[in-house]
Write an enzyme that holds these catalytic residues in place. Structure first.
Site, PDB file in Angstrom:
ATOM      1  N   ASP A  57       0.832  -1.197   0.000  1.00  0.00           N
ATOM      2  CA  ASP A  57       0.000   0.000   0.000  1.00  0.00           C
ATOM      3  C   ASP A  57       0.872   1.254   0.000  1.00  0.00           C
ATOM      4  O   ASP A  57       1.538   1.563   0.993  1.00  0.00           O
ATOM      5  CB  ASP A  57      -0.900  -0.007   1.246  1.00  0.00           C
ATOM      6  CG  ASP A  57      -1.876   1.148   1.225  1.00  0.00           C
ATOM      7  OD1 ASP A  57      -3.013   0.947   0.766  1.00  0.00           O
ATOM      8  OD2 ASP A  57      -1.498   2.259   1.643  1.00  0.00           O
TER       9      ASP A  57
ATOM     10  N   TYR B 103       3.601   9.585  -0.772  1.00  0.00           N
ATOM     11  CA  TYR B 103       4.599   8.903   0.067  1.00  0.00           C
ATOM     12  C   TYR B 103       6.015   9.033  -0.509  1.00  0.00           C
ATOM     13  O   TYR B 103       6.999   8.818   0.202  1.00  0.00           O
ATOM     14  CB  TYR B 103       4.304   7.410   0.239  1.00  0.00           C
ATOM     15  CG  TYR B 103       3.044   7.039   0.985  1.00  0.00           C
ATOM     16  CD1 TYR B 103       2.223   7.990   1.578  1.00  0.00           C
ATOM     17  CD2 TYR B 103       2.666   5.699   1.101  1.00  0.00           C
ATOM     18  CE1 TYR B 103       1.066   7.625   2.237  1.00  0.00           C
ATOM     19  CE2 TYR B 103       1.514   5.331   1.772  1.00  0.00           C
ATOM     20  CZ  TYR B 103       0.710   6.301   2.326  1.00  0.00           C
ATOM     21  OH  TYR B 103      -0.436   5.927   2.982  1.00  0.00           O
TER      22      TYR B 103
ATOM     23  N   LYS C  48      -2.588   5.967  -4.195  1.00  0.00           N
ATOM     24  CA  LYS C  48      -3.656   6.931  -3.882  1.00  0.00           C
ATOM     25  C   LYS C  48      -3.410   8.255  -4.579  1.00  0.00           C
ATOM     26  O   LYS C  48      -2.255   8.733  -4.633  1.00  0.00           O
ATOM     27  CB  LYS C  48      -3.736   7.177  -2.358  1.00  0.00           C
ATOM     28  CG  LYS C  48      -3.713   5.898  -1.548  1.00  0.00           C
ATOM     29  CD  LYS C  48      -3.854   6.122  -0.055  1.00  0.00           C
ATOM     30  CE  LYS C  48      -3.528   4.858   0.705  1.00  0.00           C
ATOM     31  NZ  LYS C  48      -2.103   4.567   0.875  1.00  0.00           N
TER      32      LYS C  48
ATOM     33  N   HIS D 132      -7.157   9.923  -1.842  1.00  0.00           N
ATOM     34  CA  HIS D 132      -6.434   9.897  -0.561  1.00  0.00           C
ATOM     35  C   HIS D 132      -7.195  10.595   0.569  1.00  0.00           C
ATOM     36  O   HIS D 132      -7.139  10.175   1.719  1.00  0.00           O
ATOM     37  CB  HIS D 132      -5.065  10.556  -0.752  1.00  0.00           C
ATOM     38  CG  HIS D 132      -4.035  10.089   0.229  1.00  0.00           C
ATOM     39  ND1 HIS D 132      -2.719   9.906  -0.106  1.00  0.00           N
ATOM     40  CD2 HIS D 132      -4.120   9.758   1.542  1.00  0.00           C
ATOM     41  CE1 HIS D 132      -2.049   9.477   0.946  1.00  0.00           C
ATOM     42  NE2 HIS D 132      -2.878   9.393   1.960  1.00  0.00           N
TER      43      HIS D 132
END
Ligand code: A2P
Length: 272
Positions: A46, A51, A76, A109
């Protein structure tokens, strides 16, 4: 014992535990973590555009000899990318980073008030094209979901929210269950905050497991898909070794009392 799979409302299956990659930003660390996770038996990863590690995940998966159809990859859509052209371009970039021509799950997100409806239409377009096998949302409350459900053509398969023994959200869970939306639990270990809790320690002792395993097993018992993060091979192994025991009614009652409305991440409850 392997990780079982859960069927989503899209018809696709998802491994019942995944590796959360939030905060694993360093390239070497990220690649080593993914390699160790694959070795431990993880097939579900994930990540998110924000990120900053899609590329490292993609490289590590690409180097493994695991066939693509045995992997489950989630990313996301970031908040600034909701406008259709941006959403499509950022999704293309995600696929390029991840070195794949589809993701298993693409999520919005965060429920950005002004733009999330528009973004959902783009996700539906991506789902129709087959470039995301399933689509869903993250950080949505029941209010956000009710609005989305009244407007959408494709129902979200997943709602990924912060959920752990200190933030149990039974109403949201029940709503999602009724609607057939799978709940993924992010930060299921509350960033490690519960590891030394005495109630969890005593349940762990009883089952000859660690407190982290008790917390993650609780996520399974309530029907969610936990996404624990760790960069340590021994903990990675521990965190999926949760399918050879069950929590009993007494354990569940004791854990229910740990509820303390603890949010370690975003609080979306005031977002209109
Ligand atoms: P580390 O990455 O050093 O292993 P969450 O998944 O809720 O975000 O929690 C992640 C935090 O919990 C990280 O600090 C991680 O540390 C720690 N952690 C992960 N797995 C375990 C475990 N099995 N036992 C103790 N701490 C853990």
């Amino acid at each position: 014992m392997g990780v079982p799979k859960v069927k989503l409302n899209s018809g696709h299956s998802i491994p019942a535990v995944g590796l959360g990659l939030w905060k694993i930003k360093h390239e070497r660390k990220c690649r080593e973590t993914v390699e160790a996770a694959l070795e431990a038996g993880y097939r579900h990863f994930d990540t998110a555009q924000i990120y900053g590690n899609e590329e490292y995940l993609g490289a590590a998966l690409n180097e493994s000899d695991i066939p693509r159809d045995q992997l489950f990859i989630t990313t996301k859509l970031w908040n600034s990318e909701h406008w259709p052209d941006d959403a499509l371009a950022s999704f293309d970039k995600s696929l390029e980073n991840l070195r794949t021509d589809y993701v298993d799950l693409f999520l919005i997100h965060f429920p950005v008030t002004e733009t999330r409806r528009m973004a959902w239409e783009v996700l539906e377009e991506i789902a129709r094209s087959g470039r995301a096998k399933s689509i869903g949302v993250s950080n949505y409350t029941t209010n956000h979901l009710e609005t989305l459900l009244s407007e959408c053509s494709i129902k979200p398969a997943v709602n990924q929210v912060e959920m752990h023994v200190f933030l149990q959200q039974p109403n949201l869970l029940e709503f999602c269950k009724i609607q057939g939306i799978a709940v993924e639990a992010y930060s299921p270990l509350a960033h490690g905050k519960g590891i030394d809790n005495v109630v969890l320690a005593s349940i762990a002792h009883k089952h000859d497991k660690t407190p982290a395993q008790i917390i993650l097993r609780w996520c399974i018992e309530i029907g969610t898909i936990p996404l624990p993060k760790s960069t340590h091979p021994d903990r990675l192994e521990q965190n999926i070794d949760i399918f050879d025991f069950k929590l009993d009614d007494e354990d569940m009652a004791a854990i229910q009392k740990l509820e303390s409305n603890l949010r370690t991440c975003w609080d979306p409850t005031r977002v209109p």
